[in-house]
Design an enzyme around this catalytic site. Sequence first.
Site, PDB file in Angstrom:
ATOM      1  N   CYS A   2       0.816  -1.218   0.000  1.00 13.54           N
ATOM      2  CA  CYS A   2       0.000   0.000   0.000  1.00 13.54           C
ATOM      3  C   CYS A   2       0.847   1.264   0.000  1.00 13.54           C
ATOM      4  O   CYS A   2       1.994   1.255   0.434  1.00 13.54           O
ATOM      5  CB  CYS A   2      -0.874   0.023   1.239  1.00 13.54           C
ATOM      6  SG  CYS A   2      -1.841  -1.449   1.463  1.00 13.54           S
ATOM      7  N   ARG A  27       4.944  -0.165  -6.239  1.00  8.19           N
ATOM      8  CA  ARG A  27       4.954  -1.004  -5.050  1.00  8.19           C
ATOM      9  C   ARG A  27       3.968  -2.162  -5.151  1.00  8.19           C
ATOM     10  O   ARG A  27       4.054  -3.114  -4.380  1.00  8.19           O
ATOM     11  CB  ARG A  27       4.626  -0.155  -3.831  1.00  8.19           C
ATOM     12  CG  ARG A  27       5.618   0.970  -3.610  1.00  8.19           C
ATOM     13  CD  ARG A  27       5.106   1.951  -2.599  1.00  8.19           C
ATOM     14  NE  ARG A  27       5.002   1.332  -1.290  1.00  8.19           N
ATOM     15  CZ  ARG A  27       5.969   1.360  -0.386  1.00  8.19           C
ATOM     16  NH1 ARG A  27       7.087   1.973  -0.651  1.00  8.19           N
ATOM     17  NH2 ARG A  27       5.825   0.773   0.774  1.00  8.19           N
ATOM     18  N   TRP A  77      -3.128  -2.757  -1.314  1.00  8.98           N
ATOM     19  CA  TRP A  77      -2.775  -4.148  -1.609  1.00  8.98           C
ATOM     20  C   TRP A  77      -3.484  -4.967  -0.531  1.00  8.98           C
ATOM     21  O   TRP A  77      -3.145  -4.874   0.644  1.00  8.98           O
ATOM     22  CB  TRP A  77      -1.256  -4.313  -1.529  1.00  8.98           C
ATOM     23  CG  TRP A  77      -0.730  -5.622  -2.040  1.00  8.98           C
ATOM     24  CD1 TRP A  77      -0.392  -5.934  -3.326  1.00  8.98           C
ATOM     25  CD2 TRP A  77      -0.429  -6.788  -1.275  1.00  8.98           C
ATOM     26  NE1 TRP A  77       0.084  -7.221  -3.397  1.00  8.98           N
ATOM     27  CE2 TRP A  77       0.070  -7.765  -2.161  1.00  8.98           C
ATOM     28  CE3 TRP A  77      -0.537  -7.112   0.074  1.00  8.98           C
ATOM     29  CZ2 TRP A  77       0.474  -9.041  -1.742  1.00  8.98           C
ATOM     30  CZ3 TRP A  77      -0.151  -8.387   0.495  1.00  8.98           C
ATOM     31  CH2 TRP A  77       0.350  -9.324  -0.423  1.00  8.98           C
ATOM     32  N   ASN A 103      -1.766   2.256   5.939  1.00  5.21           N
ATOM     33  CA  ASN A 103      -0.878   1.145   5.552  1.00  5.21           C
ATOM     34  C   ASN A 103      -0.598   0.339   6.805  1.00  5.21           C
ATOM     35  O   ASN A 103      -0.377   0.920   7.865  1.00  5.21           O
ATOM     36  CB  ASN A 103       0.472   1.657   5.042  1.00  5.21           C
ATOM     37  CG  ASN A 103       0.379   2.305   3.688  1.00  5.21           C
ATOM     38  OD1 ASN A 103      -0.681   2.324   3.077  1.00  5.21           O
ATOM     39  ND2 ASN A 103       1.495   2.834   3.221  1.00  5.21           N
ATOM     40  N   GLY A 104      -0.522  -0.976   6.672  1.00  2.70           N
ATOM     41  CA  GLY A 104      -0.205  -1.808   7.841  1.00  2.70           C
ATOM     42  C   GLY A 104      -1.361  -2.713   8.188  1.00  2.70           C
ATOM     43  O   GLY A 104      -2.324  -2.853   7.421  1.00  2.70           O
ATOM     44  N   GLU A 487      18.323 -17.086  -8.129  1.00  2.00           N
ATOM     45  CA  GLU A 487      17.888 -15.733  -8.473  1.00  2.00           C
ATOM     46  C   GLU A 487      17.343 -15.679  -9.906  1.00  2.00           C
ATOM     47  O   GLU A 487      16.319 -15.044 -10.169  1.00  2.00           O
ATOM     48  CB  GLU A 487      19.051 -14.748  -8.267  1.00  2.00           C
ATOM     49  CG  GLU A 487      18.776 -13.310  -8.673  1.00  2.00           C
ATOM     50  CD  GLU A 487      17.564 -12.664  -8.010  1.00  2.00           C
ATOM     51  OE1 GLU A 487      17.021 -13.209  -7.042  1.00  2.00           O
ATOM     52  OE2 GLU A 487      17.143 -11.601  -8.504  1.00  2.00           O
ATOM     53  N   LYS A 491      13.531 -14.639 -10.916  1.00  3.37           N
ATOM     54  CA  LYS A 491      13.194 -13.565 -11.857  1.00  3.37           C
ATOM     55  C   LYS A 491      12.168 -14.061 -12.868  1.00  3.37           C
ATOM     56  O   LYS A 491      11.206 -13.378 -13.167  1.00  3.37           O
ATOM     57  CB  LYS A 491      14.443 -13.045 -12.611  1.00  3.37           C
ATOM     58  CG  LYS A 491      15.395 -12.197 -11.811  1.00  3.37           C
ATOM     59  CD  LYS A 491      14.932 -10.789 -11.549  1.00  3.37           C
ATOM     60  CE  LYS A 491      14.187 -10.627 -10.279  1.00  3.37           C
ATOM     61  NZ  LYS A 491      14.834 -10.603  -9.011  1.00  3.37           N
ATOM     62  N   GLU A 494       8.706 -14.540 -11.226  1.00  6.62           N
ATOM     63  CA  GLU A 494       8.061 -13.287 -10.822  1.00  6.62           C
ATOM     64  C   GLU A 494       7.374 -12.559 -11.974  1.00  6.62           C
ATOM     65  O   GLU A 494       6.272 -12.070 -11.813  1.00  6.62           O
ATOM     66  CB  GLU A 494       9.114 -12.311 -10.268  1.00  6.62           C
ATOM     67  CG  GLU A 494       9.528 -12.555  -8.857  1.00  6.62           C
ATOM     68  CD  GLU A 494      10.412 -11.425  -8.361  1.00  6.62           C
ATOM     69  OE1 GLU A 494      11.509 -11.237  -8.908  1.00  6.62           O
ATOM     70  OE2 GLU A 494      10.005 -10.730  -7.433  1.00  6.62           O
ATOM     71  N   HIS A 510      19.041 -36.655  -7.227  1.00  9.21           N
ATOM     72  CA  HIS A 510      18.398 -37.102  -5.987  1.00  9.21           C
ATOM     73  C   HIS A 510      16.908 -36.802  -5.981  1.00  9.21           C
ATOM     74  O   HIS A 510      16.296 -36.747  -4.909  1.00  9.21           O
ATOM     75  CB  HIS A 510      19.095 -36.459  -4.782  1.00  9.21           C
ATOM     76  CG  HIS A 510      20.535 -36.832  -4.698  1.00  9.21           C
ATOM     77  ND1 HIS A 510      20.962 -38.064  -4.235  1.00  9.21           N
ATOM     78  CD2 HIS A 510      21.658 -36.168  -5.078  1.00  9.21           C
ATOM     79  CE1 HIS A 510      22.272 -38.126  -4.312  1.00  9.21           C
ATOM     80  NE2 HIS A 510      22.726 -36.989  -4.840  1.00  9.21           N
ATOM     81  N   LYS A 610       6.392  -4.251  -4.179  1.00  9.72           N
ATOM     82  CA  LYS A 610       7.819  -3.931  -4.188  1.00  9.72           C
ATOM     83  C   LYS A 610       8.413  -4.048  -2.799  1.00  9.72           C
ATOM     84  O   LYS A 610       9.516  -4.542  -2.625  1.00  9.72           O
ATOM     85  CB  LYS A 610       8.023  -2.513  -4.741  1.00  9.72           C
ATOM     86  CG  LYS A 610       9.481  -2.075  -4.836  1.00  9.72           C
ATOM     87  CD  LYS A 610      10.250  -2.880  -5.861  1.00  9.72           C
ATOM     88  CE  LYS A 610      11.698  -2.505  -5.970  1.00  9.72           C
ATOM     89  NZ  LYS A 610      12.483  -3.556  -6.645  1.00  9.72           N
TER      90      LYS A 610
HETATM   91  C1  AGP Z   1      12.678  -9.373  -5.878  1.00  7.52           C
HETATM   92  O1  AGP Z   1      12.612  -9.412  -7.256  1.00  7.52           O
HETATM   93  C2  AGP Z   1      11.392  -9.468  -5.194  1.00  7.52           C
HETATM   94  N1  AGP Z   1      10.485  -8.480  -5.618  1.00  7.52           N
HETATM   95  C3  AGP Z   1      11.400  -9.805  -3.722  1.00  7.52           C
HETATM   96  O2  AGP Z   1      11.813 -11.121  -3.610  1.00  7.52           O
HETATM   97  C4  AGP Z   1      12.254  -8.945  -2.782  1.00  7.52           C
HETATM   98  O3  AGP Z   1      13.604  -9.186  -3.032  1.00  7.52           O
HETATM   99  C5  AGP Z   1      11.914  -9.289  -1.328  1.00  7.52           C
HETATM  100  O4  AGP Z   1      10.579  -8.998  -1.080  1.00  7.52           O
HETATM  101  C6  AGP Z   1      12.796  -8.591  -0.337  1.00  7.52           C
HETATM  102  O5  AGP Z   1      12.669  -7.211  -0.402  1.00  7.52           O
HETATM  103  P1  AGP Z   1      13.757  -6.260   0.217  1.00  7.52           P
HETATM  104  O6  AGP Z   1      15.038  -6.534  -0.458  1.00  7.52           O
HETATM  105  O7  AGP Z   1      13.232  -4.892  -0.048  1.00  7.52           O
HETATM  106  O8  AGP Z   1      13.832  -6.564   1.688  1.00  7.52           O
END
Ligand code: AGP
Length: 615
Positions: A2, A27, A77, A103-104, A487, A491, A494, A510, A610
């Site tokens: 949010c 975000r 969100w 927010n929260g 990673e 990507k 995501e 395994h 984000k």
């Molecule tokens: C990364 O592509 C993601 N959007 C997500 O995994 C992110 O890295 C994770 O939420 C951690 O966020 P931060 O690095 O802001 O703590």
Amino acid sequence: MCGIVGYVGQRDVVSVLLKGLTNLEYRGYDSAGIALQDSGDIKVYKSLGKLINLKNELEQRRAEIKQPIAGIGHIRWATHGSPSLVNAHPHSCTCGKLVVVHNGIIENYKELREELSKKGCEFRSQTDTETIAHLVADEYSKTKNLELAVRNSVKKLQGAYAVCVMHKDVPNLIIGARKHAPMLVGVGEGENFIASDTPAIIEYTKRTIYLEDNEIAVVTKDTVKVTDIEGNVVTKKVETLPWEPMALSKLGYKHFMLKEIHEQPDVIRNVLNGKLYDIDEPIALNEVKLDSEILKKLNKIEIIACGTSLHAALVGKYIIEDFAGISVEVEASSEYIYRKTTTDASTLVIGVSQSGETADTITAIKQAKAKGSHVLIITNRPDSNMARLADSLIPVNAGIEVSVAATKSYIAQVISFYLLAMHLAEIKGSIDKSYLKNLKHELIQLPTKIEEVLSNTTTIQECARKFSSYKNFIYIARGVNLASAFEGALKLKEISYINATGYAAGELKHGPIAMLDETMPVLSILIPGGITYEKVLSNSEEAKARNAKLIALTSSNDKNIDVLFDVVLRIPQVSEILSPAITCVPLQLLAYYIAEFLGKDVDQPRNLAKSVTVE
Ligand code: AGP
């Protein structure tokens, strides 16, 4: 997650709020809304989905919008209650005179809701936020003082909040309060702003006041008063934001993600700047505020992080253990916080986070601090909550990252770990000096090598086209590049929603090998000269024997690779130990081009935020 923006001043309030929300869009959100206050009334406008829907709604109802003098806006969100118009913020009290955005998560909202319902409050949504609107209105009915009403109300809230309140009877005033969720005031001339994050206000002012937990800001167009929860005035420093509004422009790239991938060579130069300037000089990492005698004896490090930052932490573990011989544990923050850990005062705890606002990592850091550990934070946001909790702070200086999928912040974190590992190794005298000199030299060359990768992406684009219809992928690697496999797969998941999993290549036999056939491409990371090259090669052959299509990501010029693999993505020569700082780039590009080819919303993938500010 949010986002909040509030404005009081002479400008066109609707435009300021929409611009602010647009700058927070990255975000991730599912609905949006604003409340506008004119001299006689407060009106609320909401829409589901993207901000364009809210803009259209406002356009259609333009005739009823008089001359607003203040307003608050929100992108939501969903946490409590589905994404719907009725659950979108702002929320109002029963009579509609008071509005809030939040927010929260309010943990005791059910009890409060029950109490307030008994008093006659009419609840319309399923959200925890609506409780705040009724609560403040109830307090206001007793005191007729909005500031006091907000103070009395937040004392009753349990959980996390950044909240903004406006009341029809108190025009030209916005009150903001925070606890465990970020909030700041943007200071202008004859106008002031309030927001959950800096991009919301950067177009208008760079002067900001950061609120701390339990502080309340009372904002009019000419004044900003900050008090603690008891009403005592707190003197706050006005800080200047380091960002330029330019950072929020795509600069001709189709997506922020592509722009941010292309920024990586300069990001590396920035990270190295002032810390590694001559291969004969020691790494200058004055940010680590631990005495060198303590560092010499250090034998345990714990790194806590989430998502992509967790993968940077895995690279960190590998190289700190390799260079400095210090034992390092890496753990997802969400796991760390719910178990008995062995963290103690002699453990160096490193928190890694792009945003510096990830709720789980903040909780983990607080737990580590309570145990007496020195906490080092590696973050892209030196203005964040996490940075404020740090005993030592390494800002990674990647610049604002807009795309939800982290790219340049990852490379900046990885490079920061190389500097840290080298720094620790120099203090401990645990690394051969000429080997270290070579590594430093190579680190300085890295940006140019990445520029080479970025200057010709034809093979990566062809590969993306060829493989975009596959539903599942496996990424394999060993050693220091295992994190790169994780990673790269993250990507792809995501932004393209394709199922991709990173495995230690040696683990294939395994279990995962059972899944292999012509429908499951395997991407192998192979860096020659290191200890794992031959092993990953033979693991790839095993995959080929099960009819899997093979993609190689390699710096090898071996012609046999061209024979074995269906596609070969080549990177310049690089030593294996430093290679994660370059292998990540083609993997980001591959994910990008697959998602782009499939027409996905690259910068704002579905369901993702984000910065994840709730547990
Ligand atoms: C990364 O592509 C993601 N959007 C997500 O995994 C992110 O890295 C994770 O939420 C951690 O966020 P931060 O690095 O802001 O703590």
